[in-house]
Write a protein that holds these residues in place. Structure first.
Motif, PDB file in Angstrom:
ATOM      1  N   GLN A   1     -25.800 -21.246   3.283  1.00 20.55           N
ATOM      2  CA  GLN A   1     -25.744 -21.030   1.835  1.00 20.55           C
ATOM      3  C   GLN A   1     -26.005 -19.567   1.472  1.00 20.55           C
ATOM      4  O   GLN A   1     -26.379 -19.247   0.345  1.00 20.55           O
ATOM      5  CB  GLN A   1     -26.760 -21.947   1.133  1.00 20.55           C
ATOM      6  N   ARG A   2     -25.759 -18.659   2.423  1.00 14.23           N
ATOM      7  CA  ARG A   2     -26.057 -17.239   2.194  1.00 14.23           C
ATOM      8  C   ARG A   2     -25.283 -16.691   0.990  1.00 14.23           C
ATOM      9  O   ARG A   2     -25.827 -15.948   0.189  1.00 14.23           O
ATOM     10  CB  ARG A   2     -25.725 -16.429   3.445  1.00 14.23           C
ATOM     11  N   TYR A   3     -24.032 -17.024   0.894  1.00 11.78           N
ATOM     12  CA  TYR A   3     -23.202 -16.622  -0.243  1.00 11.78           C
ATOM     13  C   TYR A   3     -22.567 -17.896  -0.808  1.00 11.78           C
ATOM     14  O   TYR A   3     -21.370 -18.021  -0.931  1.00 11.78           O
ATOM     15  CB  TYR A   3     -22.164 -15.589   0.203  1.00 11.78           C
ATOM     16  N   GLY A   4     -23.464 -18.828  -1.156  1.00 12.70           N
ATOM     17  CA  GLY A   4     -23.074 -20.207  -1.403  1.00 12.70           C
ATOM     18  C   GLY A   4     -22.297 -20.460  -2.663  1.00 12.70           C
ATOM     19  O   GLY A   4     -21.768 -21.561  -2.828  1.00 12.70           O
ATOM     20  N   ASP A   5     -22.231 -19.486  -3.606  1.00 13.06           N
ATOM     21  CA  ASP A   5     -21.368 -19.689  -4.764  1.00 13.06           C
ATOM     22  C   ASP A   5     -20.354 -18.548  -4.886  1.00 13.06           C
ATOM     23  O   ASP A   5     -19.979 -18.148  -5.969  1.00 13.06           O
ATOM     24  CB  ASP A   5     -22.176 -19.866  -6.057  1.00 13.06           C
ATOM     25  N   TRP A   6     -19.925 -18.025  -3.729  1.00 12.85           N
ATOM     26  CA  TRP A   6     -18.815 -17.089  -3.643  1.00 12.85           C
ATOM     27  C   TRP A   6     -17.615 -17.821  -3.029  1.00 12.85           C
ATOM     28  O   TRP A   6     -17.792 -18.864  -2.379  1.00 12.85           O
ATOM     29  CB  TRP A   6     -19.175 -15.898  -2.768  1.00 12.85           C
ATOM     30  N   PRO A   7     -16.410 -17.287  -3.188  1.00 12.46           N
ATOM     31  CA  PRO A   7     -15.243 -17.934  -2.552  1.00 12.46           C
ATOM     32  C   PRO A   7     -15.393 -17.984  -1.037  1.00 12.46           C
ATOM     33  O   PRO A   7     -15.840 -17.019  -0.404  1.00 12.46           O
ATOM     34  CB  PRO A   7     -14.081 -17.027  -2.961  1.00 12.46           C
ATOM     35  N   GLN A   8     -15.016 -19.126  -0.482  1.00 11.72           N
ATOM     36  CA  GLN A   8     -15.086 -19.339   0.963  1.00 11.72           C
ATOM     37  C   GLN A   8     -13.775 -19.944   1.445  1.00 11.72           C
ATOM     38  O   GLN A   8     -13.124 -20.702   0.736  1.00 11.72           O
ATOM     39  CB  GLN A   8     -16.241 -20.297   1.305  1.00 11.72           C
ATOM     40  N   SER A   9     -13.420 -19.630   2.663  1.00  7.68           N
ATOM     41  CA  SER A   9     -12.226 -20.186   3.301  1.00  7.68           C
ATOM     42  C   SER A   9     -12.617 -21.367   4.172  1.00  7.68           C
ATOM     43  O   SER A   9     -13.452 -21.234   5.072  1.00  7.68           O
ATOM     44  CB  SER A   9     -11.538 -19.117   4.157  1.00  7.68           C
ATOM     45  N   VAL A  10     -12.027 -22.516   3.911  1.00  8.41           N
ATOM     46  CA  VAL A  10     -12.300 -23.696   4.732  1.00  8.41           C
ATOM     47  C   VAL A  10     -11.943 -23.421   6.182  1.00  8.41           C
ATOM     48  O   VAL A  10     -12.700 -23.736   7.110  1.00  8.41           O
ATOM     49  CB  VAL A  10     -11.512 -24.912   4.202  1.00  8.41           C
ATOM     50  N   ASP A  11     -10.786 -22.802   6.415  1.00  8.20           N
ATOM     51  CA  ASP A  11     -10.329 -22.561   7.785  1.00  8.20           C
ATOM     52  C   ASP A  11     -11.240 -21.583   8.514  1.00  8.20           C
ATOM     53  O   ASP A  11     -11.564 -21.774   9.689  1.00  8.20           O
ATOM     54  CB  ASP A  11      -8.899 -22.020   7.763  1.00  8.20           C
ATOM     55  N   ALA A  12     -11.675 -20.523   7.815  1.00  7.01           N
ATOM     56  CA  ALA A  12     -12.562 -19.549   8.457  1.00  7.01           C
ATOM     57  C   ALA A  12     -13.903 -20.175   8.811  1.00  7.01           C
ATOM     58  O   ALA A  12     -14.471 -19.898   9.878  1.00  7.01           O
ATOM     59  CB  ALA A  12     -12.752 -18.346   7.546  1.00  7.01           C
ATOM     60  N   LEU A  13     -14.433 -21.025   7.935  1.00  8.35           N
ATOM     61  CA  LEU A  13     -15.726 -21.656   8.193  1.00  8.35           C
ATOM     62  C   LEU A  13     -15.628 -22.687   9.312  1.00  8.35           C
ATOM     63  O   LEU A  13     -16.626 -22.964   9.989  1.00  8.35           O
ATOM     64  CB  LEU A  13     -16.265 -22.291   6.917  1.00  8.35           C
ATOM     65  N   ARG A  14     -14.467 -23.266   9.503  1.00  7.89           N
ATOM     66  CA  ARG A  14     -14.299 -24.160  10.656  1.00  7.89           C
ATOM     67  C   ARG A  14     -14.407 -23.379  11.961  1.00  7.89           C
ATOM     68  O   ARG A  14     -14.963 -23.875  12.938  1.00  7.89           O
ATOM     69  CB  ARG A  14     -12.948 -24.867  10.566  1.00  7.89           C
ATOM     70  N   GLU A  15     -13.894 -22.167  11.977  1.00 15.19           N
ATOM     71  CA  GLU A  15     -13.973 -21.343  13.179  1.00 15.19           C
ATOM     72  C   GLU A  15     -15.382 -20.810  13.395  1.00 15.19           C
ATOM     73  O   GLU A  15     -15.853 -20.699  14.528  1.00 15.19           O
ATOM     74  CB  GLU A  15     -12.989 -20.181  13.070  1.00 15.19           C
ATOM     75  N   ASP A  16     -16.055 -20.456  12.297  1.00 14.18           N
ATOM     76  CA  ASP A  16     -17.410 -19.906  12.372  1.00 14.18           C
ATOM     77  C   ASP A  16     -18.155 -20.317  11.111  1.00 14.18           C
ATOM     78  O   ASP A  16     -17.915 -19.759  10.043  1.00 14.18           O
ATOM     79  CB  ASP A  16     -17.361 -18.383  12.481  1.00 14.18           C
ATOM     80  N   PRO A  17     -19.069 -21.289  11.193  1.00 15.20           N
ATOM     81  CA  PRO A  17     -19.756 -21.759   9.984  1.00 15.20           C
ATOM     82  C   PRO A  17     -20.636 -20.710   9.325  1.00 15.20           C
ATOM     83  O   PRO A  17     -21.086 -20.913   8.193  1.00 15.20           O
ATOM     84  CB  PRO A  17     -20.592 -22.950  10.487  1.00 15.20           C
ATOM     85  N   TRP A  18     -20.907 -19.575  10.004  1.00  8.92           N
ATOM     86  CA  TRP A  18     -21.700 -18.496   9.424  1.00  8.92           C
ATOM     87  C   TRP A  18     -20.825 -17.311   9.016  1.00  8.92           C
ATOM     88  O   TRP A  18     -21.327 -16.213   8.791  1.00  8.92           O
ATOM     89  CB  TRP A  18     -22.773 -18.038  10.404  1.00  8.92           C
ATOM     90  N   LYS A  19     -19.538 -17.539   8.896  1.00 13.91           N
ATOM     91  CA  LYS A  19     -18.617 -16.471   8.519  1.00 13.91           C
ATOM     92  C   LYS A  19     -18.947 -15.942   7.131  1.00 13.91           C
ATOM     93  O   LYS A  19     -19.077 -16.707   6.170  1.00 13.91           O
ATOM     94  CB  LYS A  19     -17.189 -17.008   8.527  1.00 13.91           C
TER      95      LYS A  19
END
Length: 601
Positions: A335-353
């Protein structure tokens, strides 16, 4: 790529709440909370309290609302949903009557088969073990624990002994303390009794008429003890992870903790990483009472409740975050940047992206067609969901403009509408009960137009929703290819009940062309068993900071975002444990990691 930005971009229905503690005062707000998320037959489903429906997605980024049948207990809190074989099992909470279960092979079309309940419960969670045995967990109180029992998989009747699994320990577990930033320890018995007697003497009914099962709940209002609630069970590598929420949904520190055991009914021990879901800062805080699941690719996700709590304590939204288990079996959530835009695909590769796009609008200048006192235009850029710009009148002639100060490469905008205190007749019949309310049946629309400009004179349309048929009050617009802009103008605003426009956040994301911040300087001081103060030295060219802490330099799983240097108290520590701390800095151009320091006892 598929992007999302918390809170989830879905419709949030209005609730008309009769607050019986205030002798029938009507409180109106939008609400959704306590999400149960499942993957079933190739699609994702989120069931949340007080929505009258279910949100459905094929990709975890784009969600549609579907109405659920009236036969389900849609006015009961904390719907619990689990997949068992070809069926989805559904139930919800009631202290006043036995809670029925329902099952279906088709979430959207039904039919739903009813399974008669045999006892009342609150905040339920059903769990199916690898061997086919079924377990049930429940509890929501600041006086009683989370319970567990095995169920017969055919009849869903309790089988064996009900066990008390976990209680609150706010004197040893800092994040369980109530209050903003976990500030308050429990009251003494003398204080509780005095406040209880004062309440019943001034209450709407005499004490003799209060049902016996409600008296502990009323006393619980004055204990300052944390609510221990929202159970959810997952199994990973042979271990059972019993998750729970605390200390209360109205606090910025609403979080999810976790206990671990080798058995589904314990005994349980407090996990090393706690609270595993925790978001006290940023635009929209709170990350408690949720669910944790694997998607089609095997990646883990956590969804939970976020807090507004201005018009009502239960004015809430739903957020989604990447999660997982580390090599030592620690359950974590990013939840480091938990209300910023996030990529589902990028987070699948690295959950700390880290996010690709930075926050461009924080603290930027704003102007408007008009405003009411206390609701000036700059409220829309101060990164606080509890404050907002409010126009003097309703109607499409009102507008809001923000100036980013420079031209940026913009990739996303989140348009967040707020509700000022509404004073309108309830459009339907209030349903009686311990939480008497009416959930708005009507499907409202939220409409607006967003334009951008390089110079504040020549404008181009970014998004035109003046004919929208949707009611998306946290709408999220992505332009993956990006565009250059400095100014943004929001106009032609049309909201439910013909409200005057209220905007809590016109949030712009993208990339600047300058330098990222310098490495921040800070001092972390452990002030007692449960608290530390992180003192950040002010520096130029910085928008904000992320305070990270955890059990080792490579396990800084907890975070608290702040937008100013100076002293910041962290009250989520656990007695007897040491922590490592790092402060990162961010601005419109990037994120700069700080240096790790250890804070022992």
């Amino acid at each position: 790529m598929n992007y999302f930005c918390n809170p989830l971009n879905v419709n949030y229905r209005y609730q008309f709440n009769l607050d019986q503690r205030q002798k029938g005062v009507m409180k109106i707000c939008r609400e959704a909370a306590d999400p149960s998320m499942i993957f079933f037959k190739g699609r994702y489903y989120i069931f949340a309290s007080m929505t009258l429906g279910v949100w459905v997605s094929d990709d975890l980024a784009h969600w549609e609302n579907h109405r659920l049948p009236e036969s389900l207990p849609l006015y009961d809190y904390a719907p619990d949903v689990r997949v068992i074989g070809d069926y989805v099992y559904y139930c919800a909470s009631s202290r006043d009557h036995n809670c029925d279960r329902f099952r279906t092979k088709d979430v959207l079309n039904g039919p739903y088969e009813k399974i008669e309940g045999t006892f009342p419960f609150w905040d339920p969670n059903l769990f199916i073990d690898d061997d086919g045995r079924v377990y049930f967990y429940w509890g929501c109180s600041n006086e009683t624990p989370v319970y567990g029992v095995e169920l017969d998989p055919e009849t869903m009747l309790p089988k064996g002994e009900t066990k008390e699994l976990l209680f609150g320990h706010p004197h040893e577990i800092g994040y369980e303390r109530i209050g903003e930033n976990n500030t308050t320890l429990p009251a003494s018995e003398e204080e509780i009794e005095a406040k209880y007697q004062a309440f019943v003497k001034s209450g709407p009914v005499p004490e003799s008429m209060i049902p016996a099962h409600l008296k502990p709940l009323i006393r619980g209002m004055f204990t300052n003890k944390p609510y221990i609630e929202g159970a959810w069970m997952d199994k990973h590598n042979g271990l059972y992870y019993l998750q729970y929420a605390c200390p209360g949904t109205q606090y910025n520190t609403y979080s999810d903790g976790v206990y671990v055991s080798e058995s589904p009914l314990g005994p349980f021990r407090l996990a090393e990483n706690n609270p595993f879901s925790y978001k006290p800062g940023g635009f929209l805080p709170g990350a408690g009472h949720g669910s944790t699941m694997q998607d089609a690719s095997g990646s883990w996700w956590h969804t939970s409740t976020q807090r507004i709590s201005v018009n009502h304590d239960f004015e809430r939204r739903v957020g989604l975050w990447s999660a997982g288990f580390d090599a030592e079996g620690n359950l974590f959530c990013n939840q480091r940047y938990g209300d910023w835009p996030q990529s589902v695909d990028a987070l699948r590769e690295d959950p700390w992206k880290n996010p690709e796009w930075m926050l461009l609008s924080a603290g930027k200048a704003a102007c408007a067609s008009s405003c009411r006192e206390g609701h000036e235009p700059e409220k829309a850029t101060e990164e606080n969901v509890k404050t907002w710009w409010m126009a003097k009148e309703s109607g499409k002639n009102e507008w809001l403009t923000i100036d980013l100060g420079s031209v940026y490469d913009v990739h996303a905008v989140q348009v967040n509408f707020a509700d000022d205190k509404l004073d309108i007749p309830c459009p339907g019949e209030i349903r009686p009960g311990s939480q008497a309310r009416y959930i708005e049946e009507a499907n409202h629309v939220t409409r607006w137009k967003l334009e951008a400009s390089l110079d504040g004179e020549t404008w181009f349309v970014v998004e035109d929703k003046t004919n929208a048929s949707t009611d998306l009050t946290h709408d999220f617009i992505v332009r993956e290819e990006g565009f250059d802009a400095r100014f943004f103008r929001l106009s032609e605003i049309e909201l439910a009940y013909d409200q005057a426009p209220c905007v809590s956040g016109l949030r712009v994301f993208g990339l600047g062309k300058g330098e990222a911040p310098a490495v921040p300087a800070f001092v972390a001081t452990r002030t007692n068993d449960l608290d530390m103060v992180v003192s950040i030295t002010p520096q130029e060219n910085t928008v904000g900071y992320n305070i990270l802490f955890g059990s080792s330099p490579d396990k800084l799983y907890h975070s608290a975002m702040v937008f100013a240097a100076g002293d910041h108290r962290i009250g989520a520590l656990i007695k007897g444990r040491s922590y490592y701390v790092r402060v990162d800095a961010f601005n419109e151009n990037g994120i700069t990691e700080g240096t790790v320091t250890e804070k022992s006892l």
